[in-house]
Design a protein around this motif. Structure first.
Motif, PDB file in Angstrom:
ATOM      1  N   MET A 134       0.896  -1.443  -0.170  1.00 50.06           N
ATOM      2  CA  MET A 134       0.136  -0.015  -0.090  1.00 50.06           C
ATOM      3  C   MET A 134       0.876   1.187   0.014  1.00 50.06           C
ATOM      4  O   MET A 134       2.159   1.314   0.497  1.00 50.06           O
ATOM      5  CB  MET A 134      -0.906  -0.086   1.122  1.00 50.06           C
ATOM      6  CG  MET A 134      -1.613   1.124   1.322  1.00 50.06           C
ATOM      7  SD  MET A 134      -2.880   1.185   2.741  1.00 50.06           S
ATOM      8  CE  MET A 134      -4.507   1.559   1.890  1.00 50.06           C
ATOM      9  N   ALA A 135       0.289   2.148  -0.763  1.00 53.64           N
ATOM     10  CA  ALA A 135       1.056   3.479  -0.648  1.00 53.64           C
ATOM     11  C   ALA A 135       1.164   4.143   0.535  1.00 53.64           C
ATOM     12  O   ALA A 135       0.306   4.070   1.569  1.00 53.64           O
ATOM     13  CB  ALA A 135       0.438   4.568  -1.654  1.00 53.64           C
ATOM     14  N   THR A 136       2.211   4.986   0.856  1.00 54.68           N
ATOM     15  CA  THR A 136       2.461   5.635   2.309  1.00 54.68           C
ATOM     16  C   THR A 136       1.421   6.976   2.074  1.00 54.68           C
ATOM     17  O   THR A 136       0.898   7.277   1.083  1.00 54.68           O
ATOM     18  CB  THR A 136       3.675   6.045   2.469  1.00 54.68           C
ATOM     19  OG1 THR A 136       4.078   7.242   1.450  1.00 54.68           O
ATOM     20  CG2 THR A 136       4.625   4.699   2.327  1.00 54.68           C
ATOM     21  N   LEU A 137       1.031   7.498   3.457  1.00 60.77           N
ATOM     22  CA  LEU A 137       0.492   8.681   3.369  1.00 60.77           C
ATOM     23  C   LEU A 137       1.076   9.832   2.693  1.00 60.77           C
ATOM     24  O   LEU A 137       0.588  10.779   1.805  1.00 60.77           O
ATOM     25  CB  LEU A 137       0.142   8.974   4.663  1.00 60.77           C
ATOM     26  CG  LEU A 137      -0.497  10.317   5.128  1.00 60.77           C
ATOM     27  CD1 LEU A 137      -1.855  10.275   4.324  1.00 60.77           C
ATOM     28  CD2 LEU A 137      -0.737  10.540   6.372  1.00 60.77           C
ATOM     29  N   GLU A 138       2.368   9.979   2.603  1.00 61.44           N
ATOM     30  CA  GLU A 138       2.992  10.851   1.885  1.00 61.44           C
ATOM     31  C   GLU A 138       2.905  10.664   0.405  1.00 61.44           C
ATOM     32  O   GLU A 138       2.533  11.683  -0.423  1.00 61.44           O
ATOM     33  CB  GLU A 138       4.406  10.992   2.191  1.00 61.44           C
ATOM     34  CG  GLU A 138       4.591  11.266   3.541  1.00 61.44           C
ATOM     35  CD  GLU A 138       4.370  12.622   3.993  1.00 61.44           C
ATOM     36  OE1 GLU A 138       4.141  13.637   3.012  1.00 61.44           O
ATOM     37  OE2 GLU A 138       3.634  12.727   5.064  1.00 61.44           O
ATOM     38  N   GLU A 139       2.716   9.444  -0.200  1.00 65.67           N
ATOM     39  CA  GLU A 139       2.727   9.201  -1.747  1.00 65.67           C
ATOM     40  C   GLU A 139       1.213   9.374  -1.899  1.00 65.67           C
ATOM     41  O   GLU A 139       0.887   9.973  -3.036  1.00 65.67           O
ATOM     42  CB  GLU A 139       2.853   7.816  -2.075  1.00 65.67           C
ATOM     43  CG  GLU A 139       4.399   7.408  -1.967  1.00 65.67           C
ATOM     44  CD  GLU A 139       4.696   5.872  -1.883  1.00 65.67           C
ATOM     45  OE1 GLU A 139       5.670   5.766  -2.396  1.00 65.67           O
ATOM     46  OE2 GLU A 139       3.765   5.202  -1.343  1.00 65.67           O
ATOM     47  N   ILE A 140       0.207   9.331  -1.054  1.00 68.83           N
ATOM     48  CA  ILE A 140      -1.096   9.541  -1.256  1.00 68.83           C
ATOM     49  C   ILE A 140      -1.455  11.296  -1.328  1.00 68.83           C
ATOM     50  O   ILE A 140      -2.197  11.510  -2.304  1.00 68.83           O
ATOM     51  CB  ILE A 140      -2.121   8.921  -0.269  1.00 68.83           C
ATOM     52  CG1 ILE A 140      -1.850   7.340  -0.405  1.00 68.83           C
ATOM     53  CG2 ILE A 140      -3.394   9.334  -0.493  1.00 68.83           C
ATOM     54  CD1 ILE A 140      -2.287   6.880  -1.450  1.00 68.83           C
TER      55      ILE A 140
ATOM     56  N   ASP B 198      -1.654  -0.107   9.850  1.00 67.32           N
ATOM     57  CA  ASP B 198      -1.412   1.255  10.138  1.00 67.32           C
ATOM     58  C   ASP B 198      -1.529   2.304   9.253  1.00 67.32           C
ATOM     59  O   ASP B 198      -2.011   3.455   9.110  1.00 67.32           O
ATOM     60  CB  ASP B 198       0.094   1.313  11.062  1.00 67.32           C
ATOM     61  CG  ASP B 198       0.054   0.709  12.463  1.00 67.32           C
ATOM     62  OD1 ASP B 198      -1.156   0.764  12.942  1.00 67.32           O
ATOM     63  OD2 ASP B 198       1.076   0.404  12.731  1.00 67.32           O
ATOM     64  N   ASP B 199      -0.816   1.902   7.984  1.00 69.12           N
ATOM     65  CA  ASP B 199      -0.900   2.869   6.757  1.00 69.12           C
ATOM     66  C   ASP B 199      -2.280   3.059   6.376  1.00 69.12           C
ATOM     67  O   ASP B 199      -2.725   4.235   6.005  1.00 69.12           O
ATOM     68  CB  ASP B 199      -0.076   2.439   5.650  1.00 69.12           C
ATOM     69  CG  ASP B 199      -0.441   1.036   5.037  1.00 69.12           C
ATOM     70  OD1 ASP B 199      -0.965   0.145   5.840  1.00 69.12           O
ATOM     71  OD2 ASP B 199       0.482   0.473   4.160  1.00 69.12           O
ATOM     72  N   PHE B 200      -3.083   1.939   6.301  1.00 67.74           N
ATOM     73  CA  PHE B 200      -4.546   2.319   6.025  1.00 67.74           C
ATOM     74  C   PHE B 200      -5.275   3.335   6.898  1.00 67.74           C
ATOM     75  O   PHE B 200      -5.961   4.053   6.440  1.00 67.74           O
ATOM     76  CB  PHE B 200      -5.229   0.942   6.007  1.00 67.74           C
ATOM     77  CG  PHE B 200      -6.747   0.858   5.702  1.00 67.74           C
ATOM     78  CD1 PHE B 200      -7.080   1.520   4.485  1.00 67.74           C
ATOM     79  CD2 PHE B 200      -7.510   0.888   6.685  1.00 67.74           C
ATOM     80  CE1 PHE B 200      -8.607   1.481   4.318  1.00 67.74           C
ATOM     81  CE2 PHE B 200      -8.959   1.017   6.503  1.00 67.74           C
ATOM     82  CZ  PHE B 200      -9.494   1.233   5.072  1.00 67.74           C
ATOM     83  N   ARG B 201      -5.005   3.132   8.220  1.00 74.05           N
ATOM     84  CA  ARG B 201      -5.672   3.811   9.262  1.00 74.05           C
ATOM     85  C   ARG B 201      -5.324   5.298   8.994  1.00 74.05           C
ATOM     86  O   ARG B 201      -5.966   6.309   9.374  1.00 74.05           O
ATOM     87  CB  ARG B 201      -5.309   3.271  10.579  1.00 74.05           C
ATOM     88  CG  ARG B 201      -5.845   2.162  10.933  1.00 74.05           C
ATOM     89  CD  ARG B 201      -5.574   1.424  12.324  1.00 74.05           C
ATOM     90  NE  ARG B 201      -5.800   2.387  13.280  1.00 74.05           N
ATOM     91  CZ  ARG B 201      -6.027   2.134  14.684  1.00 74.05           C
ATOM     92  NH1 ARG B 201      -5.719   1.007  15.090  1.00 74.05           N
ATOM     93  NH2 ARG B 201      -6.110   3.074  15.629  1.00 74.05           N
TER      94      ARG B 201
END
Length: 123
Positions: A1-7, A37-40
């Motif tokens: 899954m992509a990181t929050l920064e990538e999103i 955690d990354d999804f959350r």
């Protein structure tokens, strides 16, 4: 899954910014699962949103686009589809020896796949 920064690079700055972990804790306890955690982090940042046509992001703390309610509705819908399906017994299915025909005497009903599914989903 992509990181929050990538999103963030794809979608821009988030506007939801949820910080209370309580809805996640309740949902995880209720379902007996842990969300990554990354999804959350992404769901907390962007909250319920339509990302692209047909792709929704839900959050367990939102009253309308609630992740827990969406999961429960998906499970109920799937169970209804299973219940409405008819699986002919003995016609091409690999059955336990206790269920080789519909009239079989069930010798091990607790381990019989056909018998157990009938208990779960009705006759």
């Amino acid at each position: 899954m992509a990181t929050l920064e990538e999103i963030k690079e794809l979608l821009g700055e988030p506007g939801f910014n949820w910080s209370d972990p309580a809805p996640w804790v309740r949902l995880e306890q209720e379902l007996g699962v842990s969300f990554p955690d990354d999804f959350r982090a992404i769901a907390d940042a962007y909250g319920p949103a339509l990302i692209k046509k047909g792709f929704y992001l839900y959050h367990p703390g939102h009253p309308i686009r609630n992740l827990g309610e969406e999961i429960k509705e998906s499970i109920e819908s799937g169970l209804k589809k299973i219940q409405q399906s008819s699986f002919p017994v003995g016609q091409g299915l690999a059955l336990e020896s206790c269920c080789r025909s519909q009239q079989a005497q069930h010798q091990r009903p607790s381990s019989c796949k056909y018998h157990t599914s009938r208990q779960l989903f009705g006759p």
